[in-house]
Scaffold this motif. Sequence first.
Motif, PDB file in Angstrom:
ATOM      1  N   LYS A 270       6.788  -0.203 -10.508  1.00  0.00           N
ATOM      2  CA  LYS A 270       7.863  -1.107 -10.088  1.00  0.00           C
ATOM      3  C   LYS A 270       8.783  -0.442  -9.061  1.00  0.00           C
ATOM      4  O   LYS A 270       9.175  -1.050  -8.057  1.00  0.00           O
ATOM      5  CB  LYS A 270       8.674  -1.556 -11.307  1.00  0.00           C
ATOM      6  N   LYS A 271       9.118   0.824  -9.305  1.00  0.00           N
ATOM      7  CA  LYS A 271       9.984   1.540  -8.370  1.00  0.00           C
ATOM      8  C   LYS A 271       9.327   1.705  -6.998  1.00  0.00           C
ATOM      9  O   LYS A 271      10.010   1.790  -5.976  1.00  0.00           O
ATOM     10  CB  LYS A 271      10.352   2.911  -8.936  1.00  0.00           C
ATOM     11  N   ALA A 272       7.986   1.752  -7.000  1.00  0.00           N
ATOM     12  CA  ALA A 272       7.253   1.935  -5.744  1.00  0.00           C
ATOM     13  C   ALA A 272       7.053   0.628  -4.989  1.00  0.00           C
ATOM     14  O   ALA A 272       6.481   0.629  -3.893  1.00  0.00           O
ATOM     15  CB  ALA A 272       5.905   2.584  -6.018  1.00  0.00           C
ATOM     16  N   GLY A 273       7.511  -0.499  -5.577  1.00  0.00           N
ATOM     17  CA  GLY A 273       7.356  -1.788  -4.907  1.00  0.00           C
ATOM     18  C   GLY A 273       6.427  -2.753  -5.611  1.00  0.00           C
ATOM     19  O   GLY A 273       6.146  -3.839  -5.089  1.00  0.00           O
ATOM     20  N   GLY A 274       5.940  -2.367  -6.819  1.00  0.00           N
ATOM     21  CA  GLY A 274       5.103  -3.278  -7.591  1.00  0.00           C
ATOM     22  C   GLY A 274       5.918  -4.441  -8.127  1.00  0.00           C
ATOM     23  O   GLY A 274       7.112  -4.307  -8.403  1.00  0.00           O
ATOM     24  N   HIS A 275       5.265  -5.594  -8.289  1.00  0.00           N
ATOM     25  CA  HIS A 275       5.975  -6.786  -8.759  1.00  0.00           C
ATOM     26  C   HIS A 275       4.997  -7.705  -9.483  1.00  0.00           C
ATOM     27  O   HIS A 275       3.818  -7.780  -9.131  1.00  0.00           O
ATOM     28  CB  HIS A 275       6.611  -7.518  -7.578  1.00  0.00           C
ATOM     29  N   GLN A 276       5.504  -8.423 -10.499  1.00  0.00           N
ATOM     30  CA  GLN A 276       4.654  -9.348 -11.244  1.00  0.00           C
ATOM     31  C   GLN A 276       4.214 -10.524 -10.390  1.00  0.00           C
ATOM     32  O   GLN A 276       3.161 -11.111 -10.618  1.00  0.00           O
ATOM     33  CB  GLN A 276       5.402  -9.834 -12.489  1.00  0.00           C
ATOM     34  N   ASP A 277       5.022 -10.880  -9.411  1.00  0.00           N
ATOM     35  CA  ASP A 277       4.653 -11.941  -8.465  1.00  0.00           C
ATOM     36  C   ASP A 277       3.653 -11.360  -7.454  1.00  0.00           C
ATOM     37  O   ASP A 277       3.985 -10.447  -6.696  1.00  0.00           O
ATOM     38  CB  ASP A 277       5.899 -12.438  -7.740  1.00  0.00           C
ATOM     39  N   PRO A 283       3.132  -2.176  -3.799  1.00  0.00           N
ATOM     40  CA  PRO A 283       3.483  -0.767  -4.044  1.00  0.00           C
ATOM     41  C   PRO A 283       3.212   0.082  -2.815  1.00  0.00           C
ATOM     42  O   PRO A 283       2.292  -0.201  -2.040  1.00  0.00           O
ATOM     43  CB  PRO A 283       2.572  -0.371  -5.210  1.00  0.00           C
ATOM     44  N   ASN A 284       4.022   1.119  -2.633  1.00  0.00           N
ATOM     45  CA  ASN A 284       3.884   1.945  -1.435  1.00  0.00           C
ATOM     46  C   ASN A 284       2.619   2.787  -1.469  1.00  0.00           C
ATOM     47  O   ASN A 284       1.952   2.912  -2.508  1.00  0.00           O
ATOM     48  CB  ASN A 284       5.128   2.812  -1.224  1.00  0.00           C
ATOM     49  N   ASN A 285       2.295   3.362  -0.324  1.00  0.00           N
ATOM     50  CA  ASN A 285       1.051   4.113  -0.172  1.00  0.00           C
ATOM     51  C   ASN A 285       1.008   5.345  -1.070  1.00  0.00           C
ATOM     52  O   ASN A 285      -0.048   5.729  -1.573  1.00  0.00           O
ATOM     53  CB  ASN A 285       0.873   4.525   1.292  1.00  0.00           C
ATOM     54  N   GLU A 286       2.157   5.970  -1.283  1.00  0.00           N
ATOM     55  CA  GLU A 286       2.209   7.163  -2.131  1.00  0.00           C
ATOM     56  C   GLU A 286       1.758   6.843  -3.555  1.00  0.00           C
ATOM     57  O   GLU A 286       0.995   7.596  -4.167  1.00  0.00           O
ATOM     58  CB  GLU A 286       3.637   7.713  -2.142  1.00  0.00           C
ATOM     59  N   PHE A 287       2.212   5.696  -4.075  1.00  0.00           N
ATOM     60  CA  PHE A 287       1.800   5.297  -5.430  1.00  0.00           C
ATOM     61  C   PHE A 287       0.310   4.963  -5.456  1.00  0.00           C
ATOM     62  O   PHE A 287      -0.406   5.362  -6.389  1.00  0.00           O
ATOM     63  CB  PHE A 287       2.616   4.092  -5.898  1.00  0.00           C
ATOM     64  N   ILE A 288      -0.161   4.259  -4.467  1.00  0.00           N
ATOM     65  CA  ILE A 288      -1.570   3.862  -4.431  1.00  0.00           C
ATOM     66  C   ILE A 288      -2.484   5.082  -4.368  1.00  0.00           C
ATOM     67  O   ILE A 288      -3.545   5.121  -5.003  1.00  0.00           O
ATOM     68  CB  ILE A 288      -1.821   2.924  -3.236  1.00  0.00           C
TER      69      ILE A 288
END
Length: 403
Positions: A270-277, A283-288
């Motif tokens: 979620k902090k990286a840009g993940g969302h239920q919608d 999510p950002n590239n670093e998280f991926i």
Amino acid sequence: MSDSVPSDVIGRRIDVNGELATVHYFGSVPPITGLWLGVEWDNPQRGKHDGSHEGIVYFKCSENKLKFSCDSPSPSCTFSALKVLVLNRTGITWTEVLWCAQGWPVLEELYLASNDITISERPTDVLQTLKLLDFSNNHSIDGDQLFQIAYLPRLEQLILSDNRISSLHFPDAGIGCKTSMFPSLQYLVINGNQISQWSSINELDKLQSLQSLSCTQNPLTEGNKELQTIRQLIIAKIGHLKILNKCEIFPEERRGAELDYRKTFGNEWKKAGGHQDPDKNKPNNEFIIAHPRYQLLCLKYGAPEDGELKPQQPFMLKNQLLTLTIKCLNQPDQKVLVKQLPESMTIQKVKGLLSRLLKVPVSDLKLSYESPKMEGREIELENDQQPLQFYSVENGDCILVRW
């Protein structure tokens, strides 16, 4: 004599009247006076000692030393029917292997353990029928050298135990893609290496045929880490794995590992840009890069809900209790029970509790559970030593009891 002998003489190659040898010992050999060099001759017919004198072992010679002259005529089809060849501890080099392999046109298994091999070049028109390759205990091998053997078309088993491999990577494939390297590799052993980063485990998900992995005794898996947690993380990161460290991965274990992974890294997602919608889920590239399968797990099980991601308070028992319904399928008239059980409670202890409540011997009880999130599916609780949380049992789930 010591004045004329270099301090680093051990391991040096020497030429004595045209005979080549490797120095393995320098020192005294009582009762003979003076200082002596102990050598292992390249020619196994040369000399009459094996590193010992009068019962005292000063060094050990290779068990089976082989030397080849690559200037000799091609050994084409010398062993035209040979399928299994063991060359462990023979001192053979990779160049010599490739030269001799011209005479092994149908070879399927090749064992090259403990030869100090460096994989210096690709097999060209040789070893194309190889199914098993054992490079155990060759400390010069690193991850980059594996590119040289990555396109052996039939290689199914690769054993790399006790080397010094610190990383694995397949740069030809991006995140979520399969590599063209090792197209047939099903069984990989990387025990006893120097792998310390999860990025190497992420890379293994790129292998299109990988089914079995052994990866014990690496910095990533040792130390004070919980072995069961490490196992679950590896399972979640490698989607098609069926066997891990010689233990089969059953569907319910994979489901539990993937659900736990989805929860564990949910807040980070979620902090990286993940969302239920789905339209906002970016999510950002670093998280991926760190979690390449996370998006797939969200598609498989649904994006984690906020309630699942509340910070846990492990020292408060009430925050570890699961409210579960219990149905006795053998007695449909039996009233449905509702119990609060610790998520750390083992299946064996759950059976003990139910045995006392139902007056049924523990050995007769068989447990499973169903979840509103997985309608129509029943998960067997088959391992008595595992806790409820191992199977990802959650609040509101239903324990099914048979005997």
